[in-house]
Design an enzyme around this catalytic site. Structure first.
Site, mmCIF file in Angstrom:
data_model
loop_
_atom_site.group_PDB
_atom_site.id
_atom_site.type_symbol
_atom_site.label_atom_id
_atom_site.label_comp_id
_atom_site.label_asym_id
_atom_site.label_seq_id
_atom_site.Cartn_x
_atom_site.Cartn_y
_atom_site.Cartn_z
ATOM 1 N N ASP A 24 0.831 -1.215 0.000
ATOM 2 C CA ASP A 24 0.000 0.000 0.000
ATOM 3 C C ASP A 24 0.865 1.265 0.000
ATOM 4 O O ASP A 24 1.970 1.269 0.543
ATOM 5 C CB ASP A 24 -0.912 -0.016 1.252
ATOM 6 N N SER A 69 -7.990 -5.464 -4.878
ATOM 7 C CA SER A 69 -9.053 -5.953 -3.999
ATOM 8 C C SER A 69 -10.411 -5.838 -4.677
ATOM 9 O O SER A 69 -10.582 -5.097 -5.660
ATOM 10 C CB SER A 69 -9.063 -5.161 -2.690
ATOM 11 N N ASN A 72 -11.325 -2.346 -4.928
ATOM 12 C CA ASN A 72 -10.562 -1.428 -5.785
ATOM 13 C C ASN A 72 -11.295 -1.070 -7.091
ATOM 14 O O ASN A 72 -10.914 -0.118 -7.775
ATOM 15 C CB ASN A 72 -9.167 -1.980 -6.090
ATOM 16 N N ARG A 75 -12.364 2.599 -7.677
ATOM 17 C CA ARG A 75 -11.448 3.679 -8.082
ATOM 18 C C ARG A 75 -11.854 4.246 -9.430
ATOM 19 O O ARG A 75 -12.614 3.613 -10.176
ATOM 20 C CB ARG A 75 -10.018 3.129 -8.137
HETATM 21 C C1 IPE Z 1 -5.646 -2.603 -0.013
HETATM 22 O O1 IPE Z 1 -5.248 -1.276 -0.191
HETATM 23 C C2 IPE Z 1 -5.691 -3.310 -1.331
HETATM 24 C C3 IPE Z 1 -4.417 -3.496 -2.011
HETATM 25 C C4 IPE Z 1 -3.245 -3.153 -1.570
HETATM 26 C C5 IPE Z 1 -4.498 -4.166 -3.290
HETATM 27 P P1 IPE Z 1 -6.296 -0.093 -0.392
HETATM 28 O O2 IPE Z 1 -5.484 1.135 -0.539
HETATM 29 O O3 IPE Z 1 -7.246 -0.424 -1.470
HETATM 30 O O4 IPE Z 1 -7.088 -0.115 1.003
HETATM 31 P P2 IPE Z 1 -7.877 1.049 1.759
HETATM 32 O O5 IPE Z 1 -8.829 1.627 0.767
HETATM 33 O O6 IPE Z 1 -6.863 2.046 2.217
HETATM 34 O O7 IPE Z 1 -8.545 0.355 2.901
HETATM 35 C C1 IPE Z 2 -1.624 0.186 -3.343
HETATM 36 O O1 IPE Z 2 -1.394 1.547 -3.399
HETATM 37 C C2 IPE Z 2 -1.918 -0.409 -4.696
HETATM 38 C C3 IPE Z 2 -3.315 -0.826 -4.889
HETATM 39 C C4 IPE Z 2 -4.271 -0.740 -4.012
HETATM 40 C C5 IPE Z 2 -3.645 -1.399 -6.176
HETATM 41 P P1 IPE Z 2 -2.576 2.597 -3.426
HETATM 42 O O2 IPE Z 2 -2.964 2.836 -4.830
HETATM 43 O O3 IPE Z 2 -3.659 2.176 -2.518
HETATM 44 O O4 IPE Z 2 -1.853 3.887 -2.847
HETATM 45 P P2 IPE Z 2 -2.439 4.912 -1.791
HETATM 46 O O5 IPE Z 2 -2.887 4.117 -0.612
HETATM 47 O O6 IPE Z 2 -3.579 5.612 -2.469
HETATM 48 O O7 IPE Z 2 -1.293 5.816 -1.487
HETATM 49 MG MG MG Z 3 -4.042 2.450 -0.549
#
Ligand code: IPE
Ligand code: IPE
Ligand code: MG
Length: 241
Positions: A24, A69, A72, A75
């Site tokens: 993350d 996830s 996700n 997004r």
């Molecule tokens: C969890 O991270 C999912 C992945 C790393 C693939 P997210 O960034 O999606 O989780 P939240 O939204 O902060 O809970």
């Molecule tokens: C993790 O990084 C990757 C995925 C969830 C696919 P993020 O995209 O969640 O990055 P932040 O949490 O917004 O910084």
């Molecule tokens: Mg994240």
């Protein structure tokens, strides 16, 4: 906690068999550099390979990473599209390298209509190319949700006609996406967030959790070593005394 450390900073005889990782902080890393979020995902690829090398060097047998996830999909469309394309490209670019390193690749998650065929094909190819490797298993959680996994396990048991009495912890574990996957002893999440975000709900019941501030693109193999050292300082009681 879990600062980077050297390979000799932990006892090689007590390394976790399975480490689960929530990768993350890609978006925040990119934003901090004045770059679009997608650049953070690109940089995350190197961090993933650092983590793989760290686990291989430490002698970890199973490693599971959260790549996408079930939440996700919320997004922006462009980011989802980028992540799907990027995952397909990553598998294509890197599967031979992982194969050469003796890594067996597996996937957990829902293979539903939202995952494009091109991605599913690359997943199948990566799994079949590497299926005989035995140095380490890399499980990629893709379109994965812990609740969805439990729902899917219950559906499978109902479809098989199991009676209430036959629904035991063992039966549920046998119907998860990868029944061979052992429970992780250690879960690491980067980026300073202290939550599991629907990751491996069943399997993490008794895992040690490490929440590290490092953003995923800055993650190195030394962070794996530091996390193992921290894990070895913990006392695991499993409800006993
Ligand atoms: C969890 O991270 C999912 C992945 C790393 C693939 P997210 O960034 O999606 O989780 P939240 O939204 O902060 O809970
Ligand atoms: C993790 O990084 C990757 C995925 C969830 C696919 P993020 O995209 O969640 O990055 P932040 O949490 O917004 O910084
Ligand atoms: Mg994240």
């Amino acid at each position: 906690m879990a600062d980077p450390a050297a390979l000799d900073s932990f006892d090689p005889a007590n390394v976790p068999n399975h480490i689960a990782i929530i990768m993350d902080g890609n978006g925040r890393w990119a934003t901090a550099q004045g770059l679009p979020r997608t650049e953070g995902h690109k940089r995350g690829e190197d961090a993933l390979f650092e983590a793989v090398e760290g686990c291989l060097a430490a002698g970890v047998s199973w490693m599971t990473v959260y790549a996408f996830s079930t939440e996700n999909w919320r997004r922006p469309k462009d980011e989802v599209k980028f992540l799907l394309n990027y995952s397909r490209g990553l598998l294509r670019r890197r599967r031979d390298e992982l194969n050469d390193r003796g890594v067996r690749i597996r996937f957990v998650g829902r293979r539903d209509w939202r995952v494009p065929n091109g991605v599913l094909n690359e997943m199948d190819k990566a799994e079949s190319l590497t299926r005989h490797n035995d140095k380490m298993t890399l499980v990629i959680a893709f379109n994965y949700g812990g609740r969805a996994e439990i729902v899917d396990a219950v559906r499978a048991m109902v479809d098989e006609g199991l009676k209430g009495k036959q629904i035991t912890e063992k039966a549920i574990a046998r119907h998860l996406y990868d029944p061979e996957m052992p429970d992780p002893e250690l879960m690491i999440r980067t980026s300073g967030e202290s939550r599991t975000s629907n990751y491996l709900m069943w399997q993490l019941a008794y895992s040690e959790m490490i929440f590290a501030d490092v953003l995923w693109p800055d993650f190195t193999r030394e962070h794996i070593y530091g996390a193992i050292a921290e894990y070895q300082r913990r006392e695991r009681r499993f409800g006993g005394v």
